[in-house]
Design an enzyme around this catalytic site. Structure first.
Site, mmCIF file in Angstrom:
data_model
loop_
_atom_site.group_PDB
_atom_site.id
_atom_site.type_symbol
_atom_site.label_atom_id
_atom_site.label_comp_id
_atom_site.label_asym_id
_atom_site.label_seq_id
_atom_site.Cartn_x
_atom_site.Cartn_y
_atom_site.Cartn_z
ATOM 1 N N GLY A 21 32.679 45.454 42.909
ATOM 2 C CA GLY A 21 33.995 46.233 42.454
ATOM 3 C C GLY A 21 33.826 47.663 42.438
ATOM 4 O O GLY A 21 33.167 48.774 41.724
ATOM 5 N N ARG A 40 31.826 42.924 48.692
ATOM 6 C CA ARG A 40 31.515 41.691 47.967
ATOM 7 C C ARG A 40 30.005 41.302 49.343
ATOM 8 O O ARG A 40 30.467 41.213 50.595
ATOM 9 C CB ARG A 40 32.139 40.368 47.800
ATOM 10 C CG ARG A 40 33.279 40.757 47.165
ATOM 11 C CD ARG A 40 32.802 40.781 45.553
ATOM 12 N NE ARG A 40 33.700 41.079 44.976
ATOM 13 C CZ ARG A 40 33.899 42.162 43.084
ATOM 14 N NH1 ARG A 40 32.457 41.767 42.466
ATOM 15 N NH2 ARG A 40 34.464 42.290 42.516
ATOM 16 N N SER A 42 32.200 51.012 36.840
ATOM 17 C CA SER A 42 32.780 49.493 36.080
ATOM 18 C C SER A 42 33.910 50.207 35.102
ATOM 19 O O SER A 42 33.463 50.886 34.505
ATOM 20 C CB SER A 42 31.514 48.465 35.555
ATOM 21 O OG SER A 42 32.361 47.805 35.065
ATOM 22 N N ASP A 61 35.600 48.047 33.981
ATOM 23 C CA ASP A 61 35.382 47.391 32.102
ATOM 24 C C ASP A 61 34.209 47.667 30.986
ATOM 25 O O ASP A 61 35.025 47.090 30.084
ATOM 26 C CB ASP A 61 34.767 46.183 32.741
ATOM 27 C CG ASP A 61 35.608 45.180 33.832
ATOM 28 O OD1 ASP A 61 36.513 45.703 34.571
ATOM 29 O OD2 ASP A 61 35.313 43.956 34.282
ATOM 30 N N GLY A 77 39.658 43.182 32.536
ATOM 31 C CA GLY A 77 38.214 43.804 31.370
ATOM 32 C C GLY A 77 36.930 42.508 32.009
ATOM 33 O O GLY A 77 36.459 42.128 31.101
ATOM 34 N N HIS A 97 46.127 45.790 39.717
ATOM 35 C CA HIS A 97 45.187 47.036 40.778
ATOM 36 C C HIS A 97 45.467 48.508 40.285
ATOM 37 O O HIS A 97 44.608 49.304 40.716
ATOM 38 C CB HIS A 97 44.795 46.682 41.776
ATOM 39 C CG HIS A 97 44.050 45.940 42.076
ATOM 40 N ND1 HIS A 97 44.404 44.534 41.679
ATOM 41 C CD2 HIS A 97 42.776 45.610 42.777
ATOM 42 C CE1 HIS A 97 43.359 43.568 41.705
ATOM 43 N NE2 HIS A 97 41.958 44.163 42.252
ATOM 44 N N VAL A 98 46.592 48.722 39.866
ATOM 45 C CA VAL A 98 46.784 50.193 39.417
ATOM 46 C C VAL A 98 45.870 50.503 38.122
ATOM 47 O O VAL A 98 45.253 51.990 38.348
ATOM 48 C CB VAL A 98 47.647 50.590 39.171
ATOM 49 C CG1 VAL A 98 49.150 50.263 39.417
ATOM 50 C CG2 VAL A 98 48.273 49.776 37.535
HETATM 51 P P1 ADP Z 1 29.664 43.834 40.544
HETATM 52 O O1 ADP Z 1 28.347 44.348 40.898
HETATM 53 O O2 ADP Z 1 30.885 44.483 39.996
HETATM 54 O O3 ADP Z 1 29.349 42.563 39.443
HETATM 55 P P2 ADP Z 1 29.509 41.316 42.382
HETATM 56 O O4 ADP Z 1 29.042 40.816 40.509
HETATM 57 O O5 ADP Z 1 30.491 40.513 42.646
HETATM 58 O O6 ADP Z 1 30.045 42.380 41.403
HETATM 59 O O7 ADP Z 1 28.002 41.855 42.808
HETATM 60 C C1 ADP Z 1 28.079 42.461 43.812
HETATM 61 C C2 ADP Z 1 27.294 42.537 45.000
HETATM 62 O O8 ADP Z 1 25.818 42.377 44.659
HETATM 63 C C3 ADP Z 1 27.901 40.627 45.920
HETATM 64 O O9 ADP Z 1 28.288 40.169 46.518
HETATM 65 C C4 ADP Z 1 26.121 40.316 46.378
HETATM 66 O O10 ADP Z 1 25.785 40.922 47.946
HETATM 67 C C5 ADP Z 1 25.509 41.188 45.519
HETATM 68 N N1 ADP Z 1 24.546 40.607 44.673
HETATM 69 C C6 ADP Z 1 25.195 39.916 42.883
HETATM 70 N N2 ADP Z 1 24.342 38.888 42.280
HETATM 71 C C7 ADP Z 1 23.611 38.645 42.668
HETATM 72 C C8 ADP Z 1 21.997 38.372 42.599
HETATM 73 N N3 ADP Z 1 22.137 37.651 41.614
HETATM 74 N N4 ADP Z 1 21.294 37.964 43.793
HETATM 75 C C9 ADP Z 1 21.367 39.122 44.398
HETATM 76 N N5 ADP Z 1 22.464 39.891 44.585
HETATM 77 C C10 ADP Z 1 23.918 39.751 44.030
#
Ligand code: ADP
Length: 370
Positions: free
Chosen positions: A11, A74, A150, A152, A195, A288-289
Protein backbone atom coordinates in the site's frame (compact mmCIF):
# COMPACT_ATOMS: atom_id res chain seq x y z
CA UNK A 1 30.69 1.06 -8.58
CA UNK A 2 27.84 -0.15 -6.44
CA UNK A 3 24.41 -0.13 -8.04
CA UNK A 4 21.65 0.49 -5.55
CA UNK A 5 17.97 0.23 -6.46
CA UNK A 6 15.04 1.60 -4.51
CA UNK A 7 11.48 0.33 -4.71
CA UNK A 8 8.12 1.12 -3.10
CA UNK A 9 5.78 -1.81 -2.53
CA UNK A 10 2.43 -2.73 -0.99
CA UNK A 11 0.00 0.00 0.00
CA UNK A 12 1.26 3.49 -0.78
CA UNK A 13 1.85 5.99 1.98
CA UNK A 14 2.71 9.69 2.13
CA UNK A 15 6.45 10.13 2.53
CA UNK A 16 7.50 7.30 0.21
CA UNK A 17 8.70 9.86 -2.33
CA UNK A 18 10.92 11.37 0.33
CA UNK A 19 12.46 7.92 0.84
CA UNK A 20 13.11 7.47 -2.88
CA UNK A 21 14.58 10.96 -3.18
CA UNK A 22 16.88 10.41 -0.19
CA UNK A 23 18.08 7.00 -1.41
CA UNK A 24 18.76 8.24 -4.94
CA UNK A 25 20.64 11.33 -3.84
CA UNK A 26 22.59 9.68 -1.03
CA UNK A 27 23.63 6.87 -3.38
CA UNK A 28 24.83 9.36 -5.98
CA UNK A 29 26.52 11.49 -3.31
CA UNK A 30 28.44 8.46 -2.09
CA UNK A 31 29.61 7.55 -5.57
CA UNK A 32 27.09 4.81 -6.41
CA UNK A 33 24.69 4.41 -9.32
CA UNK A 34 21.05 4.80 -8.29
CA UNK A 35 18.13 2.94 -9.81
CA UNK A 36 14.39 2.93 -9.20
CA UNK A 37 12.24 -0.14 -9.70
CA UNK A 38 8.81 1.01 -10.83
CA UNK A 39 5.55 -0.69 -9.71
CA UNK A 40 7.00 -2.66 -6.80
CA UNK A 41 7.84 -6.35 -7.26
CA UNK A 42 5.83 -6.31 -10.48
CA UNK A 43 8.50 -4.07 -11.98
CA UNK A 44 11.25 -6.33 -10.71
CA UNK A 45 9.60 -9.34 -12.35
CA UNK A 46 8.91 -7.49 -15.62
CA UNK A 47 12.37 -5.90 -15.79
CA UNK A 48 13.28 -3.83 -18.86
CA UNK A 49 12.02 -0.26 -18.60
CA UNK A 50 10.58 -0.89 -15.16
CA UNK A 51 14.10 -0.60 -13.79
CA UNK A 52 15.40 2.90 -14.44
CA UNK A 53 18.67 4.65 -13.75
CA UNK A 54 17.98 7.74 -11.62
CA UNK A 55 19.88 11.00 -11.69
CA UNK A 56 19.99 13.74 -9.08
CA UNK A 57 17.41 15.87 -10.90
CA UNK A 58 14.98 12.97 -11.44
CA UNK A 59 13.76 13.29 -7.85
CA UNK A 60 13.65 17.07 -7.69
CA UNK A 61 10.56 18.34 -5.87
CA UNK A 62 9.55 14.85 -4.70
CA UNK A 63 9.43 15.72 -0.99
CA UNK A 64 6.18 17.60 -1.41
CA UNK A 65 4.48 14.99 -3.62
CA UNK A 66 1.98 12.54 -2.11
CA UNK A 67 1.71 8.82 -2.83
CA UNK A 68 4.63 7.18 -4.62
CA UNK A 69 5.77 8.51 -7.97
CA UNK A 70 7.58 5.29 -8.90
CA UNK A 71 4.32 3.39 -8.41
CA UNK A 72 3.43 0.39 -6.34
CA UNK A 73 1.48 -2.76 -7.10
CA UNK A 74 0.47 -6.05 -5.58
CA UNK A 75 2.41 -8.72 -7.43
CA UNK A 76 1.12 -12.30 -7.39
CA UNK A 77 4.13 -13.64 -9.32
CA UNK A 78 6.54 -12.67 -6.55
CA UNK A 79 4.79 -15.00 -4.08
CA UNK A 80 6.08 -17.92 -6.20
CA UNK A 81 9.67 -19.01 -6.74
CA UNK A 82 9.55 -18.73 -10.57
CA UNK A 83 8.53 -15.07 -10.23
CA UNK A 84 11.37 -14.41 -7.82
CA UNK A 85 13.75 -16.17 -10.20
CA UNK A 86 12.77 -13.84 -13.04
CA UNK A 87 13.24 -10.92 -10.65
CA UNK A 88 16.74 -12.16 -9.77
CA UNK A 89 17.61 -12.47 -13.44
CA UNK A 90 16.45 -8.91 -14.13
CA UNK A 91 18.54 -7.59 -11.28
CA UNK A 92 21.65 -9.32 -12.55
CA UNK A 93 20.99 -8.09 -16.09
CA UNK A 94 20.81 -4.53 -14.73
CA UNK A 95 23.86 -5.11 -12.55
CA UNK A 96 21.99 -4.26 -9.36
CA UNK A 97 23.49 -5.68 -6.20
CA UNK A 98 21.51 -3.93 -3.48
CA UNK A 99 17.83 -3.24 -3.02
CA UNK A 100 16.17 -0.81 -0.63
CA UNK A 101 12.50 -1.61 -0.22
CA UNK A 102 9.97 0.73 1.29
CA UNK A 103 6.77 -1.15 2.07
CA UNK A 104 4.66 -2.91 4.66
CA UNK A 105 5.24 -6.22 6.44
CA UNK A 106 4.17 -8.21 3.35
CA UNK A 107 6.73 -6.49 1.16
CA UNK A 108 9.45 -6.91 3.75
CA UNK A 109 8.63 -10.61 4.19
CA UNK A 110 8.92 -11.04 0.43
CA UNK A 111 12.24 -9.19 0.52
CA UNK A 112 13.69 -11.47 3.16
CA UNK A 113 12.54 -14.57 1.31
CA UNK A 114 14.16 -13.24 -1.86
CA UNK A 115 17.43 -12.58 -0.06
CA UNK A 116 17.49 -16.03 1.55
CA UNK A 117 16.81 -17.74 -1.77
CA UNK A 118 19.15 -15.58 -3.81
CA UNK A 119 22.13 -17.99 -4.17
CA UNK A 120 19.87 -20.89 -5.15
CA UNK A 121 17.94 -18.68 -7.60
CA UNK A 122 21.18 -17.75 -9.34
CA UNK A 123 22.34 -21.36 -9.34
CA UNK A 124 19.12 -22.44 -11.02
CA UNK A 125 19.33 -19.60 -13.59
CA UNK A 126 22.82 -20.82 -14.51
CA UNK A 127 21.81 -24.48 -14.66
CA UNK A 128 18.90 -23.56 -16.95
CA UNK A 129 21.25 -21.63 -19.20
CA UNK A 130 19.45 -18.31 -18.64
CA UNK A 131 22.55 -16.67 -17.24
CA UNK A 132 26.21 -17.65 -17.43
CA UNK A 133 28.50 -18.39 -14.49
CA UNK A 134 30.46 -15.25 -15.30
CA UNK A 135 27.34 -13.13 -15.32
CA UNK A 136 26.29 -14.21 -11.83
CA UNK A 137 29.79 -14.34 -10.32
CA UNK A 138 29.77 -10.74 -8.94
CA UNK A 139 26.36 -11.19 -7.28
CA UNK A 140 26.95 -13.80 -4.61
CA UNK A 141 24.86 -12.04 -1.99
CA UNK A 142 21.82 -9.90 -2.27
CA UNK A 143 22.00 -6.92 -0.04
CA UNK A 144 18.56 -5.84 1.13
CA UNK A 145 17.50 -3.08 3.48
CA UNK A 146 13.90 -2.34 4.45
CA UNK A 147 12.14 0.88 5.32
CA UNK A 148 8.62 0.62 6.66
CA UNK A 149 6.14 2.60 4.60
CA UNK A 150 2.61 2.24 5.92
CA UNK A 151 -0.13 4.54 7.13
CA UNK A 152 -1.16 1.98 9.77
CA UNK A 153 1.97 2.20 11.97
CA UNK A 154 1.61 -1.55 12.29
CA UNK A 155 5.18 -2.82 12.34
CA UNK A 156 6.79 -3.98 15.57
CA UNK A 157 10.15 -2.52 16.50
CA UNK A 158 9.72 1.01 15.18
CA UNK A 159 7.91 3.91 16.81
CA UNK A 160 6.57 5.27 13.54
CA UNK A 161 6.24 4.09 9.95
CA UNK A 162 6.65 6.45 7.01
CA UNK A 163 3.16 7.84 6.36
CA UNK A 164 1.41 7.20 9.65
CA UNK A 165 1.58 10.78 10.91
CA UNK A 166 0.28 12.09 7.57
CA UNK A 167 -2.71 9.76 7.76
CA UNK A 168 -3.28 10.74 11.37
CA UNK A 169 -3.19 14.44 10.47
CA UNK A 170 -5.61 13.80 7.60
CA UNK A 171 -8.05 11.97 9.89
CA UNK A 172 -7.94 14.77 12.46
CA UNK A 173 -8.57 17.33 9.74
CA UNK A 174 -11.59 15.35 8.53
CA UNK A 175 -12.94 14.96 12.06
CA UNK A 176 -12.64 18.73 12.49
CA UNK A 177 -14.74 19.23 9.35
CA UNK A 178 -17.32 16.77 10.58
CA UNK A 179 -17.43 18.30 14.04
CA UNK A 180 -18.55 21.65 12.73
CA UNK A 181 -21.63 20.16 11.11
CA UNK A 182 -22.18 17.71 13.98
CA UNK A 183 -22.30 20.59 16.49
CA UNK A 184 -24.58 22.66 14.30
CA UNK A 185 -27.19 19.90 14.12
CA UNK A 186 -26.42 18.32 17.47
CA UNK A 187 -25.63 15.10 15.62
CA UNK A 188 -23.60 12.00 16.31
CA UNK A 189 -21.02 10.76 13.83
CA UNK A 190 -19.49 7.32 13.66
CA UNK A 191 -16.18 7.54 11.84
CA UNK A 192 -14.48 4.45 10.50
CA UNK A 193 -10.72 4.70 10.09
CA UNK A 194 -8.14 2.39 8.52
CA UNK A 195 -5.53 0.32 10.31
CA UNK A 196 -6.21 -3.37 9.58
CA UNK A 197 -4.97 -5.21 12.70
CA UNK A 198 -3.59 -2.10 14.28
CA UNK A 199 -5.60 0.46 16.23
CA UNK A 200 -2.88 3.12 16.30
CA UNK A 201 -4.60 5.46 13.84
CA UNK A 202 -7.99 5.15 15.57
CA UNK A 203 -6.55 5.53 19.06
CA UNK A 204 -4.40 8.54 18.30
CA UNK A 205 -7.08 10.17 16.14
CA UNK A 206 -9.47 9.75 19.05
CA UNK A 207 -7.02 11.34 21.46
CA UNK A 208 -6.15 14.16 19.07
CA UNK A 209 -9.75 14.99 18.23
CA UNK A 210 -11.29 14.45 21.65
CA UNK A 211 -13.62 11.68 20.50
CA UNK A 212 -16.27 10.39 22.88
CA UNK A 213 -15.50 6.72 22.35
CA UNK A 214 -12.93 4.68 20.40
CA UNK A 215 -13.03 1.06 19.23
CA UNK A 216 -9.70 -0.62 18.45
CA UNK A 217 -8.78 -4.26 17.75
CA UNK A 218 -6.18 -4.52 20.52
CA UNK A 219 -8.66 -3.73 23.25
CA UNK A 220 -11.73 -5.76 22.41
CA UNK A 221 -14.88 -4.56 24.06
CA UNK A 222 -16.55 -6.49 26.87
CA UNK A 223 -20.06 -7.82 26.25
CA UNK A 224 -21.64 -4.76 27.83
CA UNK A 225 -19.94 -2.26 25.52
CA UNK A 226 -23.30 -0.93 24.42
CA UNK A 227 -24.20 0.08 27.93
CA UNK A 228 -20.72 1.46 28.53
CA UNK A 229 -20.73 3.61 25.41
CA UNK A 230 -24.29 4.73 26.09
CA UNK A 231 -23.31 5.93 29.57
CA UNK A 232 -20.27 7.81 28.28
CA UNK A 233 -22.20 9.53 25.49
CA UNK A 234 -25.10 10.40 27.80
CA UNK A 235 -22.69 11.87 30.36
CA UNK A 236 -20.94 14.00 27.73
CA UNK A 237 -24.26 15.23 26.40
CA UNK A 238 -25.43 16.09 29.91
CA UNK A 239 -22.33 18.27 30.29
CA UNK A 240 -23.50 20.34 27.35
CA UNK A 241 -21.65 18.69 24.46
CA UNK A 242 -23.65 19.18 21.25
CA UNK A 243 -21.78 16.65 19.16
CA UNK A 244 -20.84 13.02 19.55
CA UNK A 245 -17.86 11.51 17.74
CA UNK A 246 -17.17 7.79 17.91
CA UNK A 247 -14.13 6.38 16.10
CA UNK A 248 -14.19 2.77 14.94
CA UNK A 249 -11.02 1.10 13.68
CA UNK A 250 -11.67 -1.25 10.76
CA UNK A 251 -10.52 -4.22 12.86
CA UNK A 252 -12.64 -3.40 15.94
CA UNK A 253 -14.09 -6.42 17.77
CA UNK A 254 -15.72 -7.55 20.96
CA UNK A 255 -14.17 -10.09 23.32
CA UNK A 256 -15.81 -12.98 21.47
CA UNK A 257 -14.05 -11.84 18.34
CA UNK A 258 -17.21 -10.51 16.70
CA UNK A 259 -16.57 -7.52 14.50
CA UNK A 260 -17.97 -4.24 15.76
CA UNK A 261 -19.10 -2.32 12.71
CA UNK A 262 -19.93 1.38 12.33
CA UNK A 263 -23.51 0.21 11.67
CA UNK A 264 -23.65 -1.54 15.08
CA UNK A 265 -22.53 1.66 16.75
CA UNK A 266 -24.86 3.84 14.70
CA UNK A 267 -27.86 1.64 15.53
CA UNK A 268 -27.14 2.04 19.19
CA UNK A 269 -26.65 5.81 19.09
CA UNK A 270 -29.74 6.26 16.94
CA UNK A 271 -31.96 3.89 18.94
CA UNK A 272 -35.22 5.75 19.50
CA UNK A 273 -36.75 3.30 21.95
CA UNK A 274 -37.24 4.30 25.56
CA UNK A 275 -33.74 3.40 26.81
CA UNK A 276 -32.03 4.38 23.58
CA UNK A 277 -29.98 7.50 22.95
CA UNK A 278 -32.12 8.59 20.00
CA UNK A 279 -29.39 10.69 18.39
CA UNK A 280 -29.48 11.80 14.78
CA UNK A 281 -26.53 9.68 13.71
CA UNK A 282 -24.49 9.43 10.50
CA UNK A 283 -21.66 7.16 9.45
CA UNK A 284 -18.59 8.53 7.69
CA UNK A 285 -16.11 6.04 6.26
CA UNK A 286 -12.99 8.06 5.58
CA UNK A 287 -11.53 5.52 3.15
CA UNK A 288 -8.70 6.50 0.88
CA UNK A 289 -8.50 10.17 1.82
CA UNK A 290 -6.47 8.80 4.73
CA UNK A 291 -3.77 7.64 2.33
CA UNK A 292 -3.92 10.62 0.04
CA UNK A 293 -2.50 14.10 0.04
CA UNK A 294 0.99 15.26 0.74
CA UNK A 295 3.19 14.08 3.58
CA UNK A 296 3.31 16.07 6.81
CA UNK A 297 6.72 17.43 7.85
CA UNK A 298 7.35 14.47 10.17
CA UNK A 299 7.01 11.92 7.38
CA UNK A 300 9.22 13.95 5.05
CA UNK A 301 11.85 14.07 7.77
CA UNK A 302 11.47 10.37 8.63
CA UNK A 303 11.62 9.25 5.00
CA UNK A 304 14.68 11.38 4.35
CA UNK A 305 16.65 10.32 7.43
CA UNK A 306 15.77 6.66 6.93
CA UNK A 307 16.60 6.79 3.22
CA UNK A 308 20.05 8.18 4.02
CA UNK A 309 20.61 5.56 6.72
CA UNK A 310 19.47 2.76 4.39
CA UNK A 311 22.17 3.62 1.84
CA UNK A 312 24.80 3.67 4.59
CA UNK A 313 23.53 0.28 5.79
CA UNK A 314 23.88 -1.11 2.27
CA UNK A 315 27.42 0.17 1.93
CA UNK A 316 28.51 -1.12 5.33
CA UNK A 317 26.92 -4.57 4.98
CA UNK A 318 29.09 -7.67 4.80
CA UNK A 319 27.91 -11.14 3.67
CA UNK A 320 27.39 -12.01 7.34
CA UNK A 321 25.33 -8.95 8.21
CA UNK A 322 21.80 -9.80 9.24
CA UNK A 323 19.16 -8.22 6.96
CA UNK A 324 18.02 -5.05 8.62
CA UNK A 325 15.35 -2.46 8.36
CA UNK A 326 15.63 1.15 9.39
CA UNK A 327 13.56 2.04 12.44
CA UNK A 328 13.04 5.07 14.63
CA UNK A 329 13.27 4.43 18.36
CA UNK A 330 13.00 7.27 20.82
CA UNK A 331 13.81 9.76 18.08
CA UNK A 332 16.91 7.92 16.94
CA UNK A 333 17.26 6.40 13.50
CA UNK A 334 18.50 2.84 14.06
CA UNK A 335 19.09 -0.42 12.18
CA UNK A 336 17.20 -3.45 13.45
CA UNK A 337 16.87 -7.11 12.40
CA UNK A 338 14.18 -7.28 9.74
CA UNK A 339 12.68 -10.70 10.26
CA UNK A 340 12.36 -10.35 14.01
CA UNK A 341 10.17 -7.28 13.53
CA UNK A 342 8.10 -8.96 10.81
CA UNK A 343 7.61 -12.06 12.97
CA UNK A 344 6.64 -10.02 16.02
CA UNK A 345 4.12 -8.12 13.91
CA UNK A 346 2.63 -11.36 12.59
CA UNK A 347 2.39 -12.77 16.12
CA UNK A 348 0.18 -9.89 17.24
CA UNK A 349 -2.05 -10.21 14.18
CA UNK A 350 -2.29 -13.99 14.64
CA UNK A 351 -3.18 -13.59 18.32
CA UNK A 352 -5.94 -11.12 17.43
CA UNK A 353 -7.23 -13.50 14.73
CA UNK A 354 -7.18 -16.41 17.19
CA UNK A 355 -9.15 -14.23 19.64
CA UNK A 356 -6.29 -14.58 22.11
CA UNK A 357 -6.52 -10.94 23.10
CA UNK A 358 -4.52 -11.29 26.28
CA UNK A 359 -1.59 -12.53 24.27
CA UNK A 360 -2.06 -9.76 21.70
CA UNK A 361 -2.09 -7.16 24.45
CA UNK A 362 0.98 -8.59 26.18
CA UNK A 363 2.88 -8.65 22.87
CA UNK A 364 1.98 -5.02 22.27
CA UNK A 365 2.88 -4.13 25.85
CA UNK A 366 6.24 -5.82 25.45
CA UNK A 367 6.78 -3.75 22.36
CA UNK A 368 5.93 -0.52 24.12
CA UNK A 369 8.24 -1.32 27.01
CA UNK A 370 11.15 -2.09 24.68
P1 ADP B 1 2.34 -4.61 2.40
O1 ADP B 1 3.78 -4.59 2.01
O2 ADP B 1 1.75 -3.22 2.44
O3 ADP B 1 2.08 -5.42 3.65
P2 ADP B 1 1.33 -6.80 0.71
O4 ADP B 1 1.19 -7.75 1.83
O5 ADP B 1 0.24 -6.74 -0.30
O6 ADP B 1 1.51 -5.29 1.20
O7 ADP B 1 2.69 -7.13 -0.05
C1 ADP B 1 3.07 -6.41 -1.21
C2 ADP B 1 3.72 -7.36 -2.19
O8 ADP B 1 4.86 -7.98 -1.58
C3 ADP B 1 2.84 -8.51 -2.64
O9 ADP B 1 1.99 -8.16 -3.70
C4 ADP B 1 3.87 -9.55 -3.06
O10 ADP B 1 4.36 -9.27 -4.34
C5 ADP B 1 5.00 -9.32 -2.05
N1 ADP B 1 4.86 -10.25 -0.91
C6 ADP B 1 4.11 -10.10 0.21
N2 ADP B 1 4.21 -11.16 1.03
C7 ADP B 1 5.06 -12.02 0.43
C8 ADP B 1 5.59 -13.32 0.75
N3 ADP B 1 5.25 -13.95 1.87
N4 ADP B 1 6.43 -13.91 -0.13
C9 ADP B 1 6.78 -13.28 -1.27
N5 ADP B 1 6.32 -12.08 -1.63
C10 ADP B 1 5.48 -11.44 -0.82
Amino acid sequence: KKKIAVMTSGGDSPGMNGVVRAVVRTAIHLGCDAFAVYEGYEGLVRGGDYIKRMEWHDVRGWLSEGGTLIGTARCMAFYERPGRMTAAKNMVLHGIDALIICGGDGSLTGADKFRAEWPSLLEELVSKGELTKDQVAPYKHLNIVGIVGSIDNDLSGTDATVGCYSALARICEMVDYIEATASSHSRAFVIEVMGRHCGWLALLAGVASGADFIFIPERPQPQDWREDMGNVVTRHRSLGKRKTIVIVAEGARDKDGNKITPEDVRDLLADKTEDGLGLDTRITTLGHVQRGGTAVAYDRMLGTLQGVEAVHAVLEATPDTETCFIAINENKIVRKPLMEAVQDTKKVAAAVDAKDFEKAMSLRDAEFSD
